[in-house]
Design an enzyme around this catalytic site. Structure first.
Site, PDB file in Angstrom:
ATOM      1  N   CYS A  48     -18.880-100.874 -23.579  1.00  0.00           N
ATOM      2  CA  CYS A  48     -19.228 -99.861 -24.579  1.00  0.00           C
ATOM      3  C   CYS A  48     -20.462-100.330 -25.369  1.00  0.00           C
ATOM      4  CB  CYS A  48     -18.017 -99.604 -25.471  1.00  0.00           C
ATOM      5  SG  CYS A  48     -18.126 -98.141 -26.503  1.00  0.00           S
ATOM      6  N   ASP A  64     -16.623 -88.595 -19.835  1.00  0.00           N
ATOM      7  CA  ASP A  64     -17.126 -89.233 -21.052  1.00  0.00           C
ATOM      8  C   ASP A  64     -17.888 -88.198 -21.874  1.00  0.00           C
ATOM      9  OD1 ASP A  64     -18.406 -90.814 -22.973  1.00  0.00           O
ATOM     10  OD2 ASP A  64     -18.677 -92.489 -21.581  1.00  0.00           O
ATOM     11  N   HIS A 122     -14.811 -92.051 -22.199  1.00  0.00           N
ATOM     12  CA  HIS A 122     -15.471 -93.236 -22.727  1.00  0.00           C
ATOM     13  C   HIS A 122     -14.428 -94.303 -23.048  1.00  0.00           C
ATOM     14  CE1 HIS A 122     -19.153 -95.058 -24.118  1.00  0.00           C
ATOM     15  NE2 HIS A 122     -18.571 -95.436 -25.244  1.00  0.00           N
TER      16      HIS A 122
END
Length: 223
Positions: free
Chosen positions: A114, A162, A187
């Site tokens: 991330c 996502d 995500h």
């Protein structure tokens, strides 16, 4: 275990795994939630493969960085913390950790998740490692001009569901790298928190990560 790495402007706390190991070094870069229980587990997973792993406290220059992983406002507080972070300093701090690994002369890799996936991409452009693994790097859309400088063999994972990062906007600029997309995964799909986790995508992406690292940055355990 923890150690401190000299960044040139202070000593950065860094967690380490497999400190007695002589395998390649992996710089593990956190999500916005810091060096959380999840990141520590992934570090242990990498150490079990024979890597020497370090995970720097990227928020070390900030105050009031404690995050309660069980709090309902965790995401809100983590985003606020990220908003106070100096990106360029974060890159230079992570480069210092990579240089520490490079000094071991056993090979270097970056694995980021991330926030850490984007940070790792930037670090790889500034100080090329031997390999890069980026999970849905959230800053990638703002970093694509650096793509020609990222010369290390690279693996990128993206979730097709996502809503934060559109892989279609990123992938064309990444060049000749290994890319995998995961239908139905959002995500942070590797994070075990119920709000994020996609078990099938997580398991498959990790299997691919292990295979990639075993091929591009082998340890004695994998040879």
């Amino acid at each position: 275990m923890t150690l401190e790495i000299d960044t040139g402007t202070g000593l950065m706390p860094v967690h380490e795994w497999n400190p007695e190991g002589d395998g390649p070094g992996v710089l593990l870069l956190q999500e916005i939630f810091g060096v959380s229980g999840y990141i520590r587990q992934r570090a242990a997973d990498l150490a079990a493969l024979g890597y020497y792993v370090v995970a720097p406290e990227i928020y070390w220059r900030l105050d009031d960085t404690e995050l309660d992983e069980s709090a309902p406002d965790l995401l809100e507080k983590a985003m606020a913390l990220l908003g106070r972070l100096d990106w360029d300093l974060a890159v230079s701090d992570a480069v210092a950790a990579l240089e520490y690994l490079r000094g071991r002369d056993a090979g270097t890799g970056i694995v980021g998740f991330c926030f850490g996936g984007g940070l790792g991409f930037n670090v790889a452009a500034a100080s090329p490692p031997d390999v890069l693994v980026s999970y849905y790097g959230s800053a990638l859309p703002q970093l694509l001009e650096l793509a020609p400088k990222v010369t290390a063999p690279s693996l990128h994972h993206f979730g097709d569901a996502d809503t934060y990062l559109n892989a279609d906007d990123v992938i064309p600029a990444l060049g000749d790298v290994e890319i995998h997309r995961y239908p139905g995964a959002g995500h942070a799909f590797d994070n075990p928190m119920p709000a994020f986790h996609h078990a099938e995508a997580s398991e498959l992406a990790w299997r691919r990560t292990v295979a990639f690292l075993s091929r591009e940055l082998p340890t004695s355990q994998g040879s």
